[in-house]
Enzyme design. Structure first.
Site, mmCIF file in Angstrom:
data_model
loop_
_atom_site.group_PDB
_atom_site.id
_atom_site.type_symbol
_atom_site.label_atom_id
_atom_site.label_comp_id
_atom_site.label_asym_id
_atom_site.label_seq_id
_atom_site.Cartn_x
_atom_site.Cartn_y
_atom_site.Cartn_z
ATOM 1 N N GLU A 97 0.847 -1.191 0.000
ATOM 2 C CA GLU A 97 0.000 0.000 0.000
ATOM 3 C C GLU A 97 0.883 1.241 0.000
ATOM 4 O OE1 GLU A 97 -3.842 1.753 2.478
ATOM 5 O OE2 GLU A 97 -2.396 0.502 3.545
ATOM 6 N N LYS A 110 -9.844 1.615 -2.776
ATOM 7 C CA LYS A 110 -10.098 1.126 -1.414
ATOM 8 C C LYS A 110 -11.526 1.431 -0.985
ATOM 9 C CE LYS A 110 -7.829 1.239 3.141
ATOM 10 N NZ LYS A 110 -6.692 1.844 3.862
ATOM 11 N N CYS A 129 -5.674 -3.114 2.700
ATOM 12 C CA CYS A 129 -5.479 -2.840 4.124
ATOM 13 C C CYS A 129 -6.724 -3.026 5.000
ATOM 14 C CB CYS A 129 -4.898 -1.438 4.297
ATOM 15 S SG CYS A 129 -4.080 -1.199 5.907
#
Length: 282
Positions: A50, A119, A160
């Site tokens: 990331e 995301k 994440c």
């Protein structure tokens, strides 16, 4: 599970735990070098962490944001084609109009972009006395999943904080994914207790491989990453991992092993679809 053609039952995955600094050009050069190294050592699918092109932090997202295509994705395309690999480009801050997204792009062996994932679940947490972080102060959420096909299997991508949402992993499994890659940067509060536990849970619950790819730890950074990039198999076992320093984690994704797990404990056939269901809203 249907028989898998000889030579297509397993592949080599590399997780690049990159040391990321404030110099974007240097980050890109370093990432390209480590991807090339991984490919030379036999990796067929390579994943970056990331925010591989800039420090992770709300104060950096706007400053480092770029459009897609742009400098970072142009480099990813070039390296994927040069190395003839599938390249999961960690994530970069993507600018689109007046919005900024935390976006992962994926490139195939011919250099073409196979898709991008923004995301979906933004990292907004507040653990009193330990950490407060609000991605939503600068980032907008995405709304779409991303899967891509390889000659071995279908792969899903998340980023994440998405790792905490089992529903998302279940949707990827439902779509036929045998591997989910999570570029991520857990911190020194949640990383030691949740990183491996969540990754093993996602792999075990969905009987697939799950990989988490972190930046290397920088003790001087405003946000300190946990590191410990890890690959977990469908039995919930850690295949390969590392600690906090820069490096590459190499692991094998074995689809025959995956099929055996699903045959032995056939939860995908035993779900009570007459009682409950899971699906995308749109």
């Amino acid at each position: 599970m249907a028989a898998i053609a000889k030579g297509l039952s397993r592949f080599q995955l590399a997780l690049v735990q990159l040391a990321v600094g404030k110099d974007k050009a240097a980050n890109l050069r370093r990432a390209a070098g480590m991807v090339r190294e991984a490919a030379q050592k036999g990796a067929q699918v390579v994943a970056l962490p990331e925010c591989f092109n800039c420090p992770y932090g709300t104060q950096y997202f706007g400053e480092y944001a770029e459009t897609i295509p742009g400098d970072s994705t142009d480099l990813l395309s070039k390296v994927a084609q040069e190395c003839k690999i599938y390249l999961i480009g960690g994530s970069i801050p993507e600018r689109d109009g007046d919005k900024v997204y935390n976006t992962c792009t994926v490139f195939g062996p011919n250099g073409s972009m196979l898709g991008k994932y923004r995301k979906m679940h933004l990292f907004d947490i507040d653990v009193p006395g330990k950490i407060r972080f609000q991605e939503s102060e600068t980032l907008s959420p995405g709304n779409d999943l991303l899967t891509f096909d390889t000659e071995w299997c279908k792969i899903g991508v998340a980023i994440c904080y998405d790792l905490r949402f089992q529903e998302m992993a279940a949707l990827y499994s439902q779509k036929g994914c045998k591997l989910i890659c999570y570029p991520g940067a857990f911190n020194m509060t949640t990383g030691p207790v949740h990183w491996e536990l969540l990754l093993r849970g996602r792999a075990l619950d969905n009987q697939l491989y799950a990989a988490a790819i972190s930046p290397a730890r920088d003790e001087k950074a405003s946000y300190i990453a946990w590191g410990h990039s890890t690959l977990v198999n469908p039995w919930g076992e850690v295949v390969k991992t590392t600690e906090e320093k820069e490096g590459v984690v190499y692991g094998e994704v074995d689809l025959e092993f995956l099929g055996g797990v699903r045959d032995q404990i056939p939860v995908t056939k035993q779900r009570r679809h007459d009682v409950y269901s899971l699906g995308l809203v749109k």
